[in-house]
Enzyme design. Structure first.
Site, PDB file in Angstrom:
ATOM      1  N   ARG A 151      -2.120  -2.473 -18.186  1.00  0.00           N
ATOM      2  CA  ARG A 151      -3.236  -1.522 -18.094  1.00  0.00           C
ATOM      3  C   ARG A 151      -2.875  -0.460 -17.066  1.00  0.00           C
ATOM      4  O   ARG A 151      -2.397  -0.752 -15.973  1.00  0.00           O
ATOM      5  CB  ARG A 151      -4.508  -2.246 -17.669  1.00  0.00           C
ATOM      6  CG  ARG A 151      -4.849  -3.388 -18.569  1.00  0.00           C
ATOM      7  CD  ARG A 151      -6.244  -3.859 -18.351  1.00  0.00           C
ATOM      8  NE  ARG A 151      -7.129  -3.137 -19.230  1.00  0.00           N
ATOM      9  CZ  ARG A 151      -7.363  -3.487 -20.492  1.00  0.00           C
ATOM     10  NH1 ARG A 151      -6.781  -4.539 -21.022  1.00  0.00           N
ATOM     11  NH2 ARG A 151      -8.181  -2.791 -21.235  1.00  0.00           N
TER      12      ARG A 151
ATOM     13  N   THR B  97      -3.496   6.073 -21.943  1.00  0.00           N
ATOM     14  CA  THR B  97      -3.432   4.759 -21.329  1.00  0.00           C
ATOM     15  C   THR B  97      -2.074   4.175 -21.711  1.00  0.00           C
ATOM     16  O   THR B  97      -1.396   4.677 -22.605  1.00  0.00           O
ATOM     17  CB  THR B  97      -4.557   3.833 -21.841  1.00  0.00           C
ATOM     18  OG1 THR B  97      -4.589   3.915 -23.261  1.00  0.00           O
ATOM     19  CG2 THR B  97      -5.890   4.228 -21.269  1.00  0.00           C
TER      20      THR B  97
ATOM     21  N   TYR C  84       0.860  -1.190   0.000  1.00  0.00           N
ATOM     22  CA  TYR C  84       0.000   0.000   0.000  1.00  0.00           C
ATOM     23  C   TYR C  84       0.891   1.233   0.000  1.00  0.00           C
ATOM     24  O   TYR C  84       1.791   1.346   0.832  1.00  0.00           O
ATOM     25  CB  TYR C  84      -0.889   0.031   1.248  1.00  0.00           C
ATOM     26  CG  TYR C  84      -2.353  -0.047   0.867  1.00  0.00           C
ATOM     27  CD1 TYR C  84      -2.919   0.961   0.094  1.00  0.00           C
ATOM     28  CD2 TYR C  84      -3.147  -1.115   1.238  1.00  0.00           C
ATOM     29  CE1 TYR C  84      -4.243   0.886  -0.307  1.00  0.00           C
ATOM     30  CE2 TYR C  84      -4.473  -1.209   0.857  1.00  0.00           C
ATOM     31  CZ  TYR C  84      -5.015  -0.195   0.076  1.00  0.00           C
ATOM     32  OH  TYR C  84      -6.314  -0.265  -0.317  1.00  0.00           O
TER      33      TYR C  84
ATOM     34  N   GLU D 201      -0.276   4.807  -0.479  1.00  0.00           N
ATOM     35  CA  GLU D 201      -1.044   6.056  -0.656  1.00  0.00           C
ATOM     36  C   GLU D 201      -0.122   7.257  -0.508  1.00  0.00           C
ATOM     37  O   GLU D 201       0.704   7.310   0.412  1.00  0.00           O
ATOM     38  CB  GLU D 201      -2.174   6.134   0.370  1.00  0.00           C
ATOM     39  CG  GLU D 201      -3.360   5.294  -0.067  1.00  0.00           C
ATOM     40  CD  GLU D 201      -4.346   5.052   1.043  1.00  0.00           C
ATOM     41  OE1 GLU D 201      -3.893   4.708   2.150  1.00  0.00           O
ATOM     42  OE2 GLU D 201      -5.545   5.198   0.799  1.00  0.00           O
TER      43      GLU D 201
ATOM     44  N   ASP E 231      -5.678  13.570 -25.461  1.00  0.00           N
ATOM     45  CA  ASP E 231      -5.769  12.184 -25.013  1.00  0.00           C
ATOM     46  C   ASP E 231      -5.145  11.333 -26.117  1.00  0.00           C
ATOM     47  O   ASP E 231      -5.778  11.060 -27.134  1.00  0.00           O
ATOM     48  CB  ASP E 231      -7.249  11.828 -24.790  1.00  0.00           C
ATOM     49  CG  ASP E 231      -7.429  10.387 -24.325  1.00  0.00           C
ATOM     50  OD1 ASP E 231      -6.461   9.601 -24.435  1.00  0.00           O
ATOM     51  OD2 ASP E 231      -8.528  10.042 -23.867  1.00  0.00           O
TER      52      ASP E 231
ATOM     53  N   LYS F 131      -2.160   0.316 -24.992  1.00  0.00           N
ATOM     54  CA  LYS F 131      -2.567   0.169 -26.407  1.00  0.00           C
ATOM     55  C   LYS F 131      -1.296   0.084 -27.256  1.00  0.00           C
ATOM     56  O   LYS F 131      -0.526  -0.845 -27.074  1.00  0.00           O
ATOM     57  CB  LYS F 131      -3.498   1.322 -26.772  1.00  0.00           C
ATOM     58  CG  LYS F 131      -4.780   1.291 -25.914  1.00  0.00           C
ATOM     59  CD  LYS F 131      -5.778   2.330 -26.327  1.00  0.00           C
ATOM     60  CE  LYS F 131      -7.079   2.142 -25.571  1.00  0.00           C
ATOM     61  NZ  LYS F 131      -7.182   3.009 -24.385  1.00  0.00           N
TER      62      LYS F 131
HETATM   63  N1  DSN Z   1     -12.085   0.803 -25.011  1.00  0.00           N
HETATM   64  C1  DSN Z   1     -11.042   1.596 -25.632  1.00  0.00           C
HETATM   65  C2  DSN Z   1     -10.961   1.361 -27.075  1.00  0.00           C
HETATM   66  O1  DSN Z   1     -11.222   0.246 -27.487  1.00  0.00           O
HETATM   67  O2  DSN Z   1     -10.612   2.249 -27.834  1.00  0.00           O
HETATM   68  C3  DSN Z   1     -11.179   3.017 -25.289  1.00  0.00           C
HETATM   69  O3  DSN Z   1     -11.347   3.183 -23.942  1.00  0.00           O
END
Ligand code: DSN
Length: 405
Positions: free
Chosen positions: A234, A225, A49, A51, A199, A228
């Site tokens: 993630r 994120t 933990y 925080e 974004d 990707k």
């Molecule tokens: N779910 C993602 C996507 O497939 O683009 C976006 O959050």
């Protein structure tokens, strides 16, 4: 992989691993992480933990995870060539949606206008869609692509911004296949006195490998994120200026909103995995990977187009493409297309196309991305084969008497 004594789960995880390897995975937001990322994710760092932030924690025993978080921060700034005096990065947001919510809540008074791309044109829920908390706490002003070109129309976005005067403008999308001109967004934001939030979740790996222009010169805030095209676990990163044009420290406000505003303890195993992925993304190999991802998407688009299908905006500049499978009733709806492809071992998602006349639950198209299959080593020849296969499966799915495409 061995989950001792839990055969039920072990079997399921093995099945999922095999599924990922044995099917053709073209979900534009998915990828396959390295063994090192998986090892970091499954490490003892998950037990801690922590925080707070490095050097300012609420529990004891954090000296080592402090170093891990500092390493992730250092690598994130280094990857995107940012000066730590001007930019800060938060590595704790649990994923993209909480990251975007934290930014909005930190900077924009409730009820004000935020401007983002309409979801059905390629935007994201958290860019102010009414179904998302971001659309309930703030008023979305939605822009679209140009109906003729299906590409961003910066002049109409400018006109809308001047009319609506949003407090913040969001650029960066989930289903937009073209290069985004960040500079134009900066000038629009400046004209109306709005923050510019970018974004780059979908294209972060392409920015890191130099195949999409970097947004940092123009943005006030950049969110992404990490799972990707960036090919990490993630998670999310929030980059923010320490001193923006108005002299405000945006980073400090966002830090406070992530913790304690929105979250408790950060997932230190995810942060460890992110640190691994950021180091990998700095490599020469990753630069070739980024180039290959885009090349593969272009090959796929060309092949599918040559088979008579309409590719939205006429092609792609990045890792994804949108196919109009419905073609005004001459083809098949996106849902059926997705189902037929899955039956044949090809995994995609149904997707609206700009100005779609069908519902999002059964839209006119599918979205296809090449990040994951490129990680598996696929190249031009395989993309041509996949494109031909997709086309023939979709044509086989056309109901009798409607096979005139
Ligand atoms: N779910 C993602 C996507 O497939 O683009 C976006 O959050």
């Amino acid at each position: 992989m061995n989950i001792k004594g839990d055969l039920q789960l072990k079997k399921l995880i093995e099945q999922e691993t095999r599924r990922q390897q044995e099917t053709i995975n073209l979900i534009a937001s998915e990828n396959i992480v390295s063994e090192n990322v998986l090892t970091a994710l499954g490490s003892a760092t998950t037990n801690k933990y922590a925080e707070g932030y490095p050097g300012k924690r609420y529990y004891a025993g954090n000296a080592i995870v402090d170093e891990i978080e500092r390493l992730a921060i250092e690598r994130a700034l280094d990857l995107f060539q940012l000066n730590e005096k001007m930019w800060g990065v938060n590595v704790q947001a649990l994923s993209g949606s909480p990251a975007n919510l934290a930014v909005l809540h930190a900077l924009i008074p409730l009820g004000e206008k935020i401007m983002g791309m309409k979801l059905s044109h390629g935007g994201h829920l958290t860019h102010g869609h009414p179904a998302s908390l971001t659309g309930k706490l703030w008023k979305q002003v939605a822009y679209t692509v140009n109906p003729d070109t299906e590409i961003l129309d910066y002049e109409s976005i400018r006109t809308l911004a001047k009319k609506e005067k949003p407090a913040l403008i969001i650029a960066g999308y989930t289903a937009y296949p073209r290069v985004i001109q960040w500079k134009k967004f900066r000038s629009i934001a400046d004209e109306v006195g709005a923050f510019l939030m970018i974004d780059m979740s979908h294209i972060a790996g392409l920015v890191a490998s130099g195949v999409h222009p970097s947004p940092f010169r123009y943005a006030d805030i950049v969110t992404t994120t990490t799972h990707k095209t960036l090919r990490g676990p993630r998670g999310a990163l929030i980059f923010a200026r320490k001193r923006d044009k108005r002299g405000e420290d945006l980073f400090e406000k966002i830090q406070k909103m992530v913790f304690p505003g929105l979250q408790g303890g950060p997932h230190m195993n995810a942060i460890s995995g992110i640190a691994v992925a950021l180091r990998e993304a700095k490599s020469k190999k990753f630069q070739s990977y980024g180039r290959a991802v885009v090349k593969n998407a272009k090959t796929l688009a060309k092949t599918i187009q040559s088979e008579g299908w309409r590719v939205i905006s006429g092609g792609t500049d990045n890792h994804l493409l949108l196919i109009d499978t419905w073609m005004n009733g001459r083809g098949i709806p996106g849902r059926l297309a997705t189902e037929l492809l899955e039956k044949n071992g090809i995994i995609v998602n149904m997707n609206t196309i700009p100005f779609d006349t069908r519902s999002p639950f059964n839209p006119s198209g599918i979205r296809i991305g090449t990040a994951m299959e490129t990680t598996k080593g696929k190249g031009k020849r395989e993309m041509e084969e996949i494109g031909m296969r997709i086309s023939s499966i979709l044509k086989g799915g056309v109901p009798k008497g409607k096979d005139d495409i």
